[in-house]
Design an enzyme around this catalytic site. Structure first.
Site, mmCIF file in Angstrom:
data_model
loop_
_atom_site.group_PDB
_atom_site.id
_atom_site.type_symbol
_atom_site.label_atom_id
_atom_site.label_comp_id
_atom_site.label_asym_id
_atom_site.label_seq_id
_atom_site.Cartn_x
_atom_site.Cartn_y
_atom_site.Cartn_z
ATOM 1 N N SER A 140 -5.181 -13.979 1.649
ATOM 2 C CA SER A 140 -5.855 -13.031 0.769
ATOM 3 C C SER A 140 -6.609 -13.717 -0.371
ATOM 4 C CB SER A 140 -4.834 -12.047 0.174
ATOM 5 O OG SER A 140 -4.264 -11.249 1.189
ATOM 6 N N GLU A 365 -8.854 -8.778 7.395
ATOM 7 C CA GLU A 365 -10.016 -8.344 6.593
ATOM 8 C C GLU A 365 -9.590 -7.596 5.335
ATOM 9 O OE1 GLU A 365 -11.930 -9.985 8.032
ATOM 10 O OE2 GLU A 365 -12.129 -9.609 10.160
#
Length: 386
Positions: A140, A365
């Site tokens: 992340s 994503e």
């Protein structure tokens, strides 16, 4: 296929051309994917043989213009993604990695020579691409990536590792992001280059009909023209990630719709206490609640697609769609499994397969947490990532 889920005439919001594309991709999924997906999933096989068929449908880099790409709209790309993920998340993910990540990186940030060399091959399915951003310790937070590219005369030397890189072991070209003395840069790396090694991650409980890999980069030597000239800093990969995140907004609802339709059909046929499950109030409540979320999810996807086609889509709006539709889709798939009872844990039915896949879709994503913080910053003006 039945359109029982469409309670608000969603199709009336589409153009004739959009409906035709949707129909063609749905037919492809019904013919080429659905009869085979249980076997591919069980054996953990990505069906390379369907890549040329996807290329013929114009699905590879379909939202890009020129270079052999179809030049379709954002809404059309989304509709195609929904149909593909109704087949399986892994098959929609292939189209996303190829088109929204690898091809978009070259299209948005590459030189004309790089575009001419790679995009026509990739649009035709003759070359598969991958997108190397995530690392074993940098998911992340890509700013903490450790892969480094140093200059050696005119050349670049890359060293580092990447993880969870879709298609890397079957790719002909990789877009690799690395730290440099000038900040993060992107590199076009033919996978036959010495020092490039991709190893599939196995075994997996999710996304089994697709390929995700570890990549090791050991003194990978590249010429000066391997760098993406227009990508400097994290803006480069983030622009590509937003393309992929947009496709997920549609794809997750495609998986939810297929799980829901499977549950509806099963509930009409399965008898309990001498009447079909569909005739019980609790079952109808489940089906109604899920149908409402599917309708709202597709409405959201369509609205964001229209904004994207108008050049008005904002990054935080993509987070709204990705967070909401993934969260709802996985709950729908799990609830559908309950309607199927014990039979729902077999590969004869799609809901639990979709739920397992959506565990990955929900994570990649941008996790729920990341998109929540993006929206939290938009609402409050205060970044809370650290």
């Amino acid at each position: 296929m039945s359109q029982d889920h469409d309670l608000i005439a969603l199709d009336s919001l589409l153009t004739e051309e959009e409906r035709l594309l949707q129909k063609n991709v749905r037919s492809f999924v019904d013919f080429a994917i659905k009869p085979n997906i249980a076997g591919w999933y069980e054996k953990a096989v990505f069906p390379l043989e369907i890549v040329p068929e996807m290329a013929k449908l114009g699905l590879l880099g379909m939202h890009l213009k020129g270079y052999g790409c179809a030049g379709r709209s954002a809404v059309e790309y989304g509709l195609a993604g929904a149909e593909l993920e109704a087949g399986d998340s892994g098959l929609r993910t292939f189209v996303s990695v190829q088109g929204s990540l690898a091809m978009s990186a070259i299209y948005k940030h590459g030189s004309e020579a790089q575009k001419l060399q790679w995009l026509p091959q990739m649009a035709a399915g003759e070359a598969i691409g991958c997108f190397g951003l995530t690392e074993p310790t940098a998911g992340s937070d890509p700013s903490s990536m450790k892969t480094f590219a140093r200059r050696d005369g005119e050349d670049w030397i890359l060293n580092g590792s990447k993880r969870w890189i879709g298609l890397a072991s079957v790719a002909k070209v990789a877009v690799i992001w690395a730290q440099t003395e000038e900040g993060v840069r992107g590199f076009v790396v033919p996978t036959e280059t010495a020092g490039f090694k991709a190893t599939p991650i196995e075994p997996k409980l999710s996304m089994r009909a697709s390929i995700q890999c570890d990549i090791e980069l050991t003194d990978v030597r590249l010429p000066a023209d391997a760098v993406l000239p227009d990508a400097k800093g994290l803006r480069g990969p983030f622009e590509c990630l937003n393309e992929a995140r947009y496709g997920i907004i549609w794809g997750a609802m495609g998986a939810a719709r297929d799980a829901w339709q499977t549950a509806v059909d099963y509930s009409k046929e399965r008898l309990q206490f001498d009447k079909p499950l569909a005739g019980y109030q609790l079952t109808q409540e489940k089906l109604v609640n899920m149908a409402l979320e599917i309708n709202k999810g597709f409405l959201l996807a369509l609205h964001l697609g229209r904004l994207k086609d108008a050049g008005q889509l904002q990054p935080h709006q993509i987070s709204v769609g990705k967070l909401n539709n993934c969260r709802e889709a996985i709950e729908i798939a799990r609830e559908c499994r309950t309607i199927l009872g014990g039979n729902g844990i077999t590969l004869d039915y799609s809901p639990l397969r979709h739920a397992n896949n959506l565990e990955s879709v929900r994570t990649y994503e941008g996790t729920d947490e990341v998109h929540t913080l993006i929206l939290g910053q938009k609402i409050t003006g205060v970044p809370a990532f650290r």
